[in-house]
Design a protein around this motif. Structure first.
Motif, PDB file in Angstrom:
ATOM      1  N   HIS A  11      39.304  43.894  43.263  1.00 34.86           N
ATOM      2  CA  HIS A  11      38.831  42.794  44.109  1.00 34.86           C
ATOM      3  C   HIS A  11      39.566  41.569  43.579  1.00 34.86           C
ATOM      4  CE1 HIS A  11      35.223  39.998  45.261  1.00 34.86           C
ATOM      5  NE2 HIS A  11      36.310  39.733  45.964  1.00 34.86           N
ATOM      6  N   VAL A  12      40.464  41.026  44.375  1.00 38.27           N
ATOM      7  CA  VAL A  12      41.313  39.913  43.966  1.00 38.27           C
ATOM      8  C   VAL A  12      40.899  38.663  44.729  1.00 38.27           C
ATOM      9  CG1 VAL A  12      43.692  39.065  43.885  1.00 38.27           C
ATOM     10  CG2 VAL A  12      43.220  41.503  43.505  1.00 38.27           C
ATOM     11  N   LEU A  58      40.854  39.931  48.487  1.00 36.49           N
ATOM     12  CA  LEU A  58      41.500  41.183  48.860  1.00 36.49           C
ATOM     13  C   LEU A  58      40.829  42.310  48.093  1.00 36.49           C
ATOM     14  CD1 LEU A  58      43.867  38.845  48.680  1.00 36.49           C
ATOM     15  CD2 LEU A  58      45.340  40.768  49.123  1.00 36.49           C
ATOM     16  N   LEU A  59      40.565  43.399  48.768  1.00 35.42           N
ATOM     17  CA  LEU A  59      40.197  44.646  48.109  1.00 35.42           C
ATOM     18  C   LEU A  59      41.446  45.496  48.255  1.00 35.42           C
ATOM     19  CD1 LEU A  59      38.334  46.609  46.690  1.00 35.42           C
ATOM     20  CD2 LEU A  59      37.363  47.212  48.924  1.00 35.42           C
ATOM     21  N   VAL A  68      49.013  44.449  37.543  1.00 30.40           N
ATOM     22  CA  VAL A  68      48.197  43.696  38.503  1.00 30.40           C
ATOM     23  C   VAL A  68      48.751  42.288  38.687  1.00 30.40           C
ATOM     24  CG1 VAL A  68      45.892  42.766  38.967  1.00 30.40           C
ATOM     25  CG2 VAL A  68      46.140  45.047  37.982  1.00 30.40           C
ATOM     26  N   SER A  69      49.055  41.608  37.596  1.00 28.00           N
ATOM     27  CA  SER A  69      49.559  40.235  37.693  1.00 28.00           C
ATOM     28  C   SER A  69      50.895  40.180  38.433  1.00 28.00           C
ATOM     29  CB  SER A  69      49.671  39.594  36.313  1.00 28.00           C
ATOM     30  OG  SER A  69      50.513  40.354  35.484  1.00 28.00           O
ATOM     31  N   ASP A  70      51.749  41.176  38.239  1.00 28.49           N
ATOM     32  CA  ASP A  70      53.027  41.208  38.964  1.00 28.49           C
ATOM     33  C   ASP A  70      52.800  41.424  40.455  1.00 28.49           C
ATOM     34  OD1 ASP A  70      54.468  40.811  36.612  1.00 28.49           O
ATOM     35  OD2 ASP A  70      54.861  42.954  36.322  1.00 28.49           O
ATOM     36  N   ALA A 100      41.756  35.668  40.132  1.00 28.46           N
ATOM     37  CA  ALA A 100      40.754  36.514  39.468  1.00 28.46           C
ATOM     38  C   ALA A 100      40.915  37.911  40.043  1.00 28.46           C
ATOM     39  CB  ALA A 100      39.341  36.005  39.725  1.00 28.46           C
ATOM     40  N   ALA A 101      40.786  38.921  39.196  1.00 26.20           N
ATOM     41  CA  ALA A 101      40.873  40.306  39.653  1.00 26.20           C
ATOM     42  C   ALA A 101      39.841  41.128  38.897  1.00 26.20           C
ATOM     43  CB  ALA A 101      42.273  40.870  39.430  1.00 26.20           C
TER      44      ALA A 101
END
Length: 155
Positions: A11-12, A58-59, A68-70, A100-101
């Motif tokens: 979940h971003v 975003l899911l 994830v960060s990339d 946030a993720a």
């Protein structure tokens, strides 16, 4: 046959620069579709997208071959470039630095999907700032309040 199997859903959440209401109705659906294309190009899966004029949720399933960060950097960079190239925005469109993720288990995927889908309803009762800080607390993420929301400097 490959022997690596993953289900890496996140979940971003990220906002527009200074949380300006830059994602208007005329842009929203096209932006969501464009982001879906970016996610697919990165071999991910956009399960749900939703938001408000000042932020997105975003899911998303992200493959194990990309950090994830990339992935999120690519999502944000490519989408802001696309919005600015459209030429119909007033001023330059930008995302805030950072994001946030949160990991999402398969058992919670539908709950998070509904949450992302129902952003309009959630924000009748609480601001983005309240929501964001609530998510950080819920996921037990320590933070220094002075670094969470970038402030616009005038003058």
């Amino acid at each position: 046959m490959a022997s690596t199997f993953t289900c890496l859903d996140y979940h971003v959440v990220f906002s527009t620069k200074y949380r300006k209401p830059s994602i208007q109705e005329a842009l929203r659906q096209e932006l969501y579709q464009y982001l879906g294309g970016i996610v697919r190009a990165e071999h991910g899966c956009l399960r749900e997208i939703g938001g408000m004029p000042d932020h997105l949720h975003l899911l998303v399933g992200i493959p194990p071959t990309i950090a994830v960060s990339d992935a999120i950097r690519v999502f944000k960079t490519n989408s802001s470039k696309w919005v600015n190239e459209r030429g119909d925005q007033i001023g330059k469109f930008q995302w805030q630095p950072g994001f946030a993720a949160f990991t999402v288990s398969v058992s919670q995927r539908e709950v998070v999907s509904q949450y992302v889908r129902n952003q309009q309803e959630h924000h009748r009762q609480r601001s983005f700032q309240e929501e964001f800080l609530g998510l950080l607390k819920r996921h037990q993420i320590e933070y220094d309040p002075k670094y969470v929301f970038e402030q616009e400097h005038v003058g």
